[in-house]
Each structure stands twice: as C-alpha cells, then as structure tokens.
Write a protein that holds these residues in place. Structure first.
Motif, PDB file in Angstrom:
ATOM      1  N   ARG A 188       5.031  -2.361   2.513  1.00  0.00           N
ATOM      2  CA  ARG A 188       4.433  -1.313   3.349  1.00  0.00           C
ATOM      3  C   ARG A 188       3.608  -0.338   2.517  1.00  0.00           C
ATOM      4  NH1 ARG A 188       9.332  -1.834   6.157  1.00  0.00           N
ATOM      5  NH2 ARG A 188      10.315  -0.118   5.053  1.00  0.00           N
ATOM      6  N   GLN A 189       4.056  -0.027   1.294  1.00  0.00           N
ATOM      7  CA  GLN A 189       3.295   0.901   0.451  1.00  0.00           C
ATOM      8  C   GLN A 189       2.093   0.241  -0.197  1.00  0.00           C
ATOM      9  OE1 GLN A 189       5.139   3.425  -2.384  1.00  0.00           O
ATOM     10  NE2 GLN A 189       6.795   3.987  -1.014  1.00  0.00           N
ATOM     11  N   LEU A 190       2.240  -1.003  -0.623  1.00  0.00           N
ATOM     12  CA  LEU A 190       1.173  -1.674  -1.357  1.00  0.00           C
ATOM     13  C   LEU A 190       0.121  -2.301  -0.460  1.00  0.00           C
ATOM     14  CD1 LEU A 190       3.380  -3.303  -4.110  1.00  0.00           C
ATOM     15  CD2 LEU A 190       2.035  -1.200  -4.283  1.00  0.00           C
ATOM     16  N   CYS A 191       0.475  -2.610   0.785  1.00  0.00           N
ATOM     17  CA  CYS A 191      -0.447  -3.239   1.736  1.00  0.00           C
ATOM     18  C   CYS A 191      -0.460  -2.442   3.034  1.00  0.00           C
ATOM     19  CB  CYS A 191      -0.024  -4.673   2.021  1.00  0.00           C
ATOM     20  SG  CYS A 191       0.070  -5.722   0.595  1.00  0.00           S
ATOM     21  N   PRO A 192      -1.039  -1.229   3.017  1.00  0.00           N
ATOM     22  CA  PRO A 192      -0.998  -0.380   4.216  1.00  0.00           C
ATOM     23  C   PRO A 192      -1.793  -0.953   5.384  1.00  0.00           C
ATOM     24  CG  PRO A 192      -2.298   0.664   2.480  1.00  0.00           C
ATOM     25  CD  PRO A 192      -1.762  -0.622   1.950  1.00  0.00           C
TER      26      PRO A 192
ATOM     27  N   SER B  79      13.117  -2.022  -1.245  1.00  0.00           N
ATOM     28  CA  SER B  79      13.226  -3.459  -1.011  1.00  0.00           C
ATOM     29  C   SER B  79      11.824  -4.054  -1.017  1.00  0.00           C
ATOM     30  CB  SER B  79      13.900  -3.723   0.334  1.00  0.00           C
ATOM     31  OG  SER B  79      13.063  -3.265   1.379  1.00  0.00           O
ATOM     32  N   THR B  80      11.748  -5.368  -0.924  1.00  0.00           N
ATOM     33  CA  THR B  80      10.424  -5.986  -0.852  1.00  0.00           C
ATOM     34  C   THR B  80       9.676  -5.532   0.399  1.00  0.00           C
ATOM     35  OG1 THR B  80      11.429  -7.948   0.141  1.00  0.00           O
ATOM     36  CG2 THR B  80      11.017  -8.015  -2.228  1.00  0.00           C
TER      37      THR B  80
ATOM     38  N   ALA C  58       3.065  -1.962 -10.246  1.00  0.00           N
ATOM     39  CA  ALA C  58       2.621  -0.921  -9.321  1.00  0.00           C
ATOM     40  C   ALA C  58       3.772   0.042  -9.094  1.00  0.00           C
ATOM     41  CB  ALA C  58       2.188  -1.535  -7.987  1.00  0.00           C
ATOM     42  N   ALA C  59       3.444   1.322  -8.959  1.00  0.00           N
ATOM     43  CA  ALA C  59       4.457   2.355  -8.723  1.00  0.00           C
ATOM     44  C   ALA C  59       4.733   2.487  -7.233  1.00  0.00           C
ATOM     45  CB  ALA C  59       3.982   3.687  -9.283  1.00  0.00           C
ATOM     46  N   LEU C  60       5.986   2.779  -6.906  1.00  0.00           N
ATOM     47  CA  LEU C  60       6.386   3.073  -5.530  1.00  0.00           C
ATOM     48  C   LEU C  60       6.751   4.542  -5.450  1.00  0.00           C
ATOM     49  CD1 LEU C  60       8.638  -0.019  -4.788  1.00  0.00           C
ATOM     50  CD2 LEU C  60       6.264   0.345  -4.116  1.00  0.00           C
ATOM     51  N   THR C  61       6.326   5.201  -4.388  1.00  0.00           N
ATOM     52  CA  THR C  61       6.576   6.632  -4.247  1.00  0.00           C
ATOM     53  C   THR C  61       7.502   6.903  -3.070  1.00  0.00           C
ATOM     54  OG1 THR C  61       4.575   6.859  -2.924  1.00  0.00           O
ATOM     55  CG2 THR C  61       4.372   7.305  -5.271  1.00  0.00           C
TER      56      THR C  61
ATOM     57  N   GLY D 122       9.191   0.891  -8.774  1.00  0.00           N
ATOM     58  CA  GLY D 122       7.983   0.105  -8.906  1.00  0.00           C
ATOM     59  C   GLY D 122       8.199  -1.355  -8.577  1.00  0.00           C
ATOM     60  N   VAL D 123       7.124  -2.098  -8.771  1.00  0.00           N
ATOM     61  CA  VAL D 123       7.122  -3.537  -8.541  1.00  0.00           C
ATOM     62  C   VAL D 123       6.507  -4.194  -9.768  1.00  0.00           C
ATOM     63  CG1 VAL D 123       6.220  -5.406  -7.097  1.00  0.00           C
ATOM     64  CG2 VAL D 123       6.817  -3.224  -6.063  1.00  0.00           C
TER      65      VAL D 123
END
Length: 52
Positions: free
Chosen positions: A48-52, A42-43, A5-8, A17-18
């Motif tokens: 926070r981004q992947l599980c809003p 960080s994790t 998954a991408a992180l923005t 990303g993750v």
C-alpha cells in the motif's frame, strides 16, 4: 541486484523497510521489517505504501 525502500508510520516517521533481492532477473528474496514492535508491518502494508 539489491534494492531497499523505507516504510513510514502514520506520523511520517520511518518505522521499517523492505529489502528486495533479484538474481538473474527473478525475485530471490523479499524481507519486510520494522524497528518498532508496536507497529505492524506486512507485505500488504508495504505494498500500500510503495504502490499507492
């Protein structure tokens, strides 16, 4: 199984990303990464981004 998954960043640009790897139904490897040194990833920020 492998998933990515991408992180923005705040401006919406992809900054990292993750990577998640599961073997026999269990998490075997987790990597959180960034391409930009000035952006802290960080994790906790990934969660926070992947599980809003």
């Amino acid at each position: 199984m492998v998933a990515e998954a991408a992180l923005t960043g705040p401006d919406g640009e992809t900054v990292g990303g993750v990577l998640v790897v599961a073997e026999q139904g269990y998490l075997s490897w987790l990597e959180v990464y960034t391409w930009q040194e000035e952006v802290e990833v960080s994790t906790a920020t990934a969660r926070r981004q992947l599980c809003p």
